[in-house]
Design an enzyme around this catalytic site. Structure first.
Site, PDB file in Angstrom:
ATOM      1  N   ASP A   1     -28.760 135.207 108.591  1.00 16.04           N
ATOM      2  CA  ASP A   1     -28.791 133.983 109.390  1.00 16.04           C
ATOM      3  C   ASP A   1     -29.534 132.861 108.681  1.00 16.04           C
ATOM      4  O   ASP A   1     -30.245 133.086 107.683  1.00 16.04           O
ATOM      5  CB  ASP A   1     -29.488 134.241 110.732  1.00 16.04           C
ATOM      6  CG  ASP A   1     -28.674 135.156 111.636  1.00 16.04           C
ATOM      7  OD1 ASP A   1     -27.459 135.263 111.432  1.00 16.04           O
ATOM      8  OD2 ASP A   1     -29.271 135.767 112.543  1.00 16.04           O
TER       9      ASP A   1
ATOM     10  N   TYR B   1     -34.977 145.874 106.159  1.00 18.87           N
ATOM     11  CA  TYR B   1     -35.496 144.527 106.389  1.00 18.87           C
ATOM     12  C   TYR B   1     -37.010 144.583 106.511  1.00 18.87           C
ATOM     13  O   TYR B   1     -37.568 145.570 106.995  1.00 18.87           O
ATOM     14  CB  TYR B   1     -34.920 143.932 107.677  1.00 18.87           C
ATOM     15  CG  TYR B   1     -33.488 143.477 107.589  1.00 18.87           C
ATOM     16  CD1 TYR B   1     -33.177 142.158 107.242  1.00 18.87           C
ATOM     17  CD2 TYR B   1     -32.444 144.357 107.851  1.00 18.87           C
ATOM     18  CE1 TYR B   1     -31.856 141.737 107.168  1.00 18.87           C
ATOM     19  CE2 TYR B   1     -31.121 143.936 107.769  1.00 18.87           C
ATOM     20  CZ  TYR B   1     -30.830 142.632 107.434  1.00 18.87           C
ATOM     21  OH  TYR B   1     -29.528 142.211 107.358  1.00 18.87           O
TER      22      TYR B   1
END
Length: 267
Positions: free
Chosen positions: A55, A111
């Site tokens: 994103d 992540y």
């Protein structure tokens, strides 16, 4: 021949990964340089694919793109590409099988989220973190897309204490939109006493009245993708350019943090 590039980038410089008209994106920057050097003609013609469409604001230390070069495959080297790229760095190159797909061949993704310590109750954070491991319904912790199964498996969730902050490290096969950032915010709420472990359990079973909002994207980085049997080769000059650019960003952020830290101490 098909090539795969391991890339890193500063997500705050882009409007996300996926190419879009009239805005700067990671994919757009890569395609711009590959076309400029005549390595590819177009993303469609050269089968350009990415592993993760991060994103807007989200960075990466390990993302991967692949393509079939048109002509100048010899120029697809970190030393050459990093000279032309801005805010993106090629950290390795690999020749891969024709059927290679950077998203579908990934065994797992990791992540990392960098979370400032607001005075959390660490035991509560750790208790809630353990609840997310395993296979659950993550509907309450994602921005759902039509047709996507909300059932996902988190193989590992680690909370790593650092000086003044925590690194929240989440590993899994695949993730839903905003899933990691919403998990992080849930841990934050647990640490502040605003969310109970039992509420987390209910949400993970698919029972919820309200979703957890996502944490800001700027502190999230795609840290690693595991590809069995794929090795990425680099060169010293390409890495030197990446290190210089990253150190410049690090020193700028560190001095700003020191400035505001002194202001807080004096108040």
């Amino acid at each position: 021949m098909k090539l795969a590039l391991r890339i890193a980038y500063d997500g705050t410089a882009f409007y996300g990964f996926q190419r879009q008209p009239d805005v700067r994106t990671v994919e757009g920057e890569l395609i711009r340089v590959l076309k400029k050097l005549k390595i590819v003609e177009s993303p469609e013609e050269n089968d350009f694919k990415g592993a993760s469409r991060t994103d807007r604001g989200v960075s990466a230390f390990f993302n991967v793109v692949s393509f079939i070069p048109s002509e100048r495959a010899d120029l697809a080297r970190p030393e050459v590409l990093n000279h032309h790229l801005r805010d993106v760095w090629v950290l390795g190159v690999s020749e891969v099988p024709e059927e290679f797909h950077p998203r579908f061949w990934a065994r797992s993704k990791t992540y990392r989220y960098y979370l400032v310590n607001e005075g959390f109750d660490l035991e509560r954070v750790l208790e809630c973190a353990r609840l997310f491991e395993g296979t659950h319904d993550f509907s309450a912790f994602a921005r759902l897309e039509p047709g996507r199964d909300p059932i996902r498996e988190v193989s590992s969730l680690r909370v790593l204490p650092r000086n003044g902050y925590y690194v929240i490290e989440v590993t899994g096969k695949s993730f839903l939109w905003e899933m990691v950032r919403r998990i992080v915010n849930a841990l934050r709420f647990c640490g502040l006493g605003l969310l109970e472990p039992e509420e987390i359990r209910e949400m993970l079973s698919g029972k919820y009245r309200k979703k957890v909002s996502p944490a800001p994207p700027e502190n999230l980085v795609l840290w690693h993708i595991e590809y069995p049997g794929i090795k990425f080769k680099t060169d010293d000059r390409g890495l030197a350019k990446a290190k210089r650019d990253l150190f410049e960003r690090y020193s700028r952020a560190l001095t700003r943090a020191a400035l505001f830290g002194d202001c807080l101490v004096e108040l």
